[in-house]
Design an enzyme around this catalytic site. Structure first.
Site, PDB file in Angstrom:
ATOM      1  N   TYR A 198      22.507 -39.690   3.325  1.00 54.58           N
ATOM      2  CA  TYR A 198      22.180 -41.000   2.762  1.00 54.58           C
ATOM      3  C   TYR A 198      22.916 -42.128   3.490  1.00 54.58           C
ATOM      4  O   TYR A 198      22.826 -43.277   3.096  1.00 54.58           O
ATOM      5  CB  TYR A 198      22.488 -41.021   1.267  1.00 54.58           C
ATOM      6  CG  TYR A 198      21.659 -40.026   0.473  1.00 54.58           C
ATOM      7  CD1 TYR A 198      20.317 -40.290   0.208  1.00 54.58           C
ATOM      8  CD2 TYR A 198      22.200 -38.831   0.013  1.00 54.58           C
ATOM      9  CE1 TYR A 198      19.534 -39.376  -0.493  1.00 54.58           C
ATOM     10  CE2 TYR A 198      21.427 -37.910  -0.689  1.00 54.58           C
ATOM     11  CZ  TYR A 198      20.104 -38.190  -0.945  1.00 54.58           C
ATOM     12  OH  TYR A 198      19.325 -37.292  -1.633  1.00 54.58           O
TER      13      TYR A 198
ATOM     14  N   TYR B  40      14.981 -41.825  -6.166  1.00 56.31           N
ATOM     15  CA  TYR B  40      16.141 -42.063  -7.036  1.00 56.31           C
ATOM     16  C   TYR B  40      17.348 -42.463  -6.189  1.00 56.31           C
ATOM     17  O   TYR B  40      18.358 -42.929  -6.733  1.00 56.31           O
ATOM     18  CB  TYR B  40      16.437 -40.807  -7.875  1.00 56.31           C
ATOM     19  CG  TYR B  40      17.454 -39.854  -7.281  1.00 56.31           C
ATOM     20  CD1 TYR B  40      17.147 -39.080  -6.170  1.00 56.31           C
ATOM     21  CD2 TYR B  40      18.729 -39.725  -7.828  1.00 56.31           C
ATOM     22  CE1 TYR B  40      18.074 -38.220  -5.626  1.00 56.31           C
ATOM     23  CE2 TYR B  40      19.666 -38.864  -7.278  1.00 56.31           C
ATOM     24  CZ  TYR B  40      19.323 -38.105  -6.176  1.00 56.31           C
ATOM     25  OH  TYR B  40      20.252 -37.259  -5.629  1.00 56.31           O
ATOM     26  N   ARG B  41      17.258 -42.330  -4.853  1.00 59.60           N
ATOM     27  CA  ARG B  41      18.415 -42.477  -3.966  1.00 59.60           C
ATOM     28  C   ARG B  41      17.853 -42.395  -2.566  1.00 59.60           C
ATOM     29  O   ARG B  41      16.911 -41.653  -2.317  1.00 59.60           O
ATOM     30  CB  ARG B  41      19.336 -41.285  -4.230  1.00 59.60           C
ATOM     31  CG  ARG B  41      20.664 -41.252  -3.525  1.00 59.60           C
ATOM     32  CD  ARG B  41      21.360 -39.949  -3.929  1.00 59.60           C
ATOM     33  NE  ARG B  41      22.724 -39.871  -3.456  1.00 59.60           N
ATOM     34  CZ  ARG B  41      23.482 -38.781  -3.548  1.00 59.60           C
ATOM     35  NH1 ARG B  41      22.997 -37.692  -4.121  1.00 59.60           N
ATOM     36  NH2 ARG B  41      24.725 -38.777  -3.105  1.00 59.60           N
TER      37      ARG B  41
END
Lengths: 542, 542
Positions: A113, A486-487
């Site tokens: 991420y 969600y991310r």
């Protein structure tokens, strides 16, 4: 521009250098001046001493995102590592004075991420990993942790005190307990939705004000880690995945050591087994027979920690069914696998186990392996027992070279049909782009998160050229179904935020009104989760 | 001042009229002009028609707090009742134009905490009770409700569809499902912490912008009621107990109808039994053997729904031990009583029941009455089965006259010693002030809320003179222990907020910075939970 001036050369091949550089330059030139960075650096050194201020070329590189498609796109100007709240309060004032953006990280292990890298190149990393205090309330089963506490640290701490409480750990337990919960990471026990177990924060606001949320707002309260809402509006979740403050302490609930752990590991033979499996687990989860959040993973998720692609084929493009079958046979894994676990009294677990077994047998798994543990027996070192682990990260080696993965994680309803459609759609795209499919479907209480790891090899320019278009295609495909992530990775925060579009992006307008009110100089993590302060409004991706 | 000019006379006796009037006048004179109210009223009528705009004397009275110590302190200027989101958006613009404060209510049944009355006298009640739509997702067990939906409405709706999902209801089920959850009300099933089951809101902001939170921010998302956090910061709890927006739709999770319900009703003989009882229940709750949140209530909480004080004594002051013993004997109740319930599969409940029975027997209850139900059998109409109820409100008749009660509800750790100390301290104060003690200790997962109902008779001027000093004393006593209330009556919002004092009221400063950013004209519920917009800064209680 300071950060760019120091940019080191690259050993590996690079992709679309010209385009990227232009884009990156555009993103950082507008608002961060090199003289401001230089002045801020001196001021940081005055507070922290030169040993905790890192602005050299190698320092900058070490805070890059190791899995990035483009190393420079999120290249930091440097990093600073305070050890106290008071230092952070002073740092914030310096950042305001020189209009220097800070990118707070807990331990910087948010792999897939963005790791430790900032969204906006030229930002200064605020590295909180030196802050490692743990306060433990054994009676109530809570901890208050600082950002630098890793899952390993907390595990060791609890273990030395008899492991009366278990952790819930993510696949990468190298990271920060706080960072993971604030990024809404998940684990495998009944406490696996980490963000839902946060209870009370201490936060340095962008103006330096120190706030405690929930009952912590009552000075000296014994219930800060016991009741999460407090009086009036509750703010804990405002500081998750956002850029409104620097969290310096986080309360977290821990699961009491169970008397017994029971469950089963299941393998399923065919891709089509996914639908019935989801429809069998979902009602058990909703009615609470199952309290943990199981994750259904595909064969590659299981196999790529044991083997690498090169052992099986040298053909480019997505793996053929023949190779998949061979790998599955060798490691004896299903197309899909899932583990179910029950935690608590043995007598209750036995009754619940019978319910699970009946439900699972009905959908005909290719194998069902019971798992059983009782307090006093040696504890298996797995995610199910809250033991920190890092082996899932071996998937980065799948393709060889400088490996990595980038996550794509849309939220789905708990429906076998919806999951099957999502699987087919995504798998087809993997084949179209010639990528190997690693995916899982992780249960929440009423949702599924379809976590896809896009595995990559940074030394393969042809592959690297496909990663960005591929991920943008997946985001677009999901949006067409009404699904949002969600991310997401730094590179896609704007794109994903852009899918949250109700009423002409009303949520964005709310987010940014709050942002500008609390951080008028835009010093905190500009662009995080698509939230841009006024000062950097032009940086938003078109 | 319009609201005051219309004030009707009072039938019943009044307390400290001069003081109160002066204070009330002070609170409303500063910022709300009668000509502004008159202009706004005409504009409201243009939008809603005259039949949904209520500014007459009787209208004003009907929106007062029926349990208030002083009816005038929170006397509204009038009320308006829209039926659509578009109307609310227009109302907000009118309120901004004329600088008229709005006090949104769902159904206005927040009895004990202010009912339908506004904190700031002269405010206009925004009555949302006409908005009663229900959307039901039977597969996932969720509803999306508008503010006017009562627990009775939702129960009838679900019952007509076979009651596949159960409600969790509060003692006063007359009220709004949304209003209760947003005020952090509690019920008796595993879904009893209502605010924790909220999933997604639709909100009209003070500038008229319509926002959807969580996955609802993604237009057309099928997961709005399934995953509560969305992408980036999550705002649902920002709109609880606050004044940042007008919630027009709320997602809520419902418990699937269990196969079986088992448990026990227990009575304990002595005041000192409270400590061991709490210490026996708390670990069972934390480890999850018990999933619902039991409430330990004292004898008066049980008895005052069957009898009134006048049947036992005409002596003023707190009841003597002799009278208490006589009442307890007549109704066969313990000094304390509690009900424990298990929900789910019968086989699992049986195993868990044995664990509960063993733990409870050990602490020697004066009685243990098992409770048992299986799907298909007739369902007992109690809070444990999620059946709406109003009988607990009969406690308002205890003293006779125009009865009522005001809540005092501090948050405590789950500790028998702490609860016993809180009980003794509070009970002594009740005796000192000559009031009869009604109290309960309600379990959350890691906290206790000590709900005290201060019963009153508005026709007894001597008693009424004591209520306010008594409640302020209780707030002060609790603060000295580090305890703060989770919820309070309008009269004490400033006093309670004032106890949340960490770092020179940092939380208040955060709340009010957000308030001023989102509601620069201060039109929404000024003073709610101690949050005062800049425009009304002088109204804060010293």
């Amino acid at each position: 521009m300071a950060a760019r001036a120091h940019l080191p050369g690259h050993a590996g091949p690079r992709v679309r250098d010209d385009e990227r550089d232009e884009e990156s330059e555009k993103r950082t030139m507008t608002a961060i001046s090199s003289s401001a960075i230089a002045s801020a650096r001196r001021a940081f050194e005055d507070i922290l001493g030169p040993t905790n201020v890192f602005f050299d070329e190698l320092d900058q590189q070490s805070y890059q995102d190791k899995f990035a498609v483009d190393d420079e796109r999120h290249h930091p100007a440097g990093a600073i590592a305070p050890s106290t709240v008071a230092q952070i309060q002073e740092i914030v004032q310096i950042a305001r004075r020189y209009k220097v953006p800070l990118w707070p990280i807990s331990r910087g292990k948010n792999l897939g991420y963005g790791g430790s890298a900032p969204l906006l190149a030229g930002s200064v990393i605020l590295d909180l990993s030196r802050m490692q205090k743990i306060e433990y309330d054994e009676h109530n089963g809570t901890v208050l942790v600082e950002p630098g506490v890793s899952f390993y640290d907390l595990y060791d701490f609890l273990k030395s005190r008899g492991l009366k409480h278990w952790l819930s750990v993510p696949g990468n337990s190298w990271g920060s307990v706080m960072g993971n919960a604030l990024d809404r990471g998940v684990g495998y026990t009944p406490y696996g939705e980490h963000t839902a177990r946060i209870c009370g924060l201490e936060v340095v606001m962008p103006d330096g004000m120190l706030v405690r949320t929930g009952m912590g707002a009552l000075d000296g309260s014994p219930t800060w880690q016991l009741y999460r809402y407090g009086f009036g509006p509750s703010w804990d979740q405002m500081f998750a995945q956002s850029n409104f403050g620097i969290v310096t302490k986080m309360g977290l609930w821990l699961m009491p050591e169970p008397e017994s752990l029971m469950g089963m590991d299941l393998e399923f033979d065919k891709p089509e087994d996914l639908g019935p499996l989801i429809d069998a687990i979902a009602p058990l989860r909703r009615e609470g027979v199952l309290q943990q959040s199981p994750t259904i993973g595909n064969w590659l998720r299981a196999a790529n920690i044991f083997t690498t692609r090169g052992e099986w084929t040298d053909k480019p493009g997505a793996l053929s069914d023949e190779v998949i079958t061979a790998i599955r046979k060798k490691f004896n894994v299903g197309w899909w696998g899932v583990s179910l676990r029950l935690y608590g009294r043995e007598s209750i677990n036995k009754a619940a186990y019978a319910v699970l077994e009946e439900a699972m047998t009905r959908i005909k798994p290719m194998s069902l392996k019971p798992a059983k543990w009782r307090r006093g027996e040696p504890l298996e070192a797995t995610g199910w027992t809250g033991t920190p682990l890092t082996f899932p990260m071996q998937n980065a080696n799948w393709y060889g070279g400088r490996g990595g993965h980038i996550g794509f994680s849309p939220v789905l309803p708990q429906s076998g049909a919806a999951a099957m459609a999502q699987f087919k759609r995504t798998y087809d795209r993997y084949k179209e782009y010639g990528m190997d499919y690693q995916a899982s479907f992780a249960f929440g209480e009423r949702h599924l998160i379809n976590v896809n790891a896009v595995l990559l090899n940074k030394d393969d320019p042809e592959m690297m050229a496909k990663v960005d278009p591929f991920l943008r295609q997946l985001i677009k495909d999901a949006r067409e179904q009404g699904y949002g992530e969600y991310r997401t990775h730094l590179d896609y925060m704007d794109a994903v935020e852009n899918t949250y579009d109700f009423n002409d992006h009303a949520l964005r307008r709310l987010n940014e009104r709050v942002k500008d009110a609390l951080d008028p100089d835009g010093i905190l993590a500009p662009g995080k989760s698509g939230i841009w302060p006024r000062r950097y409004a032009k940086e938003r991706e078109a």
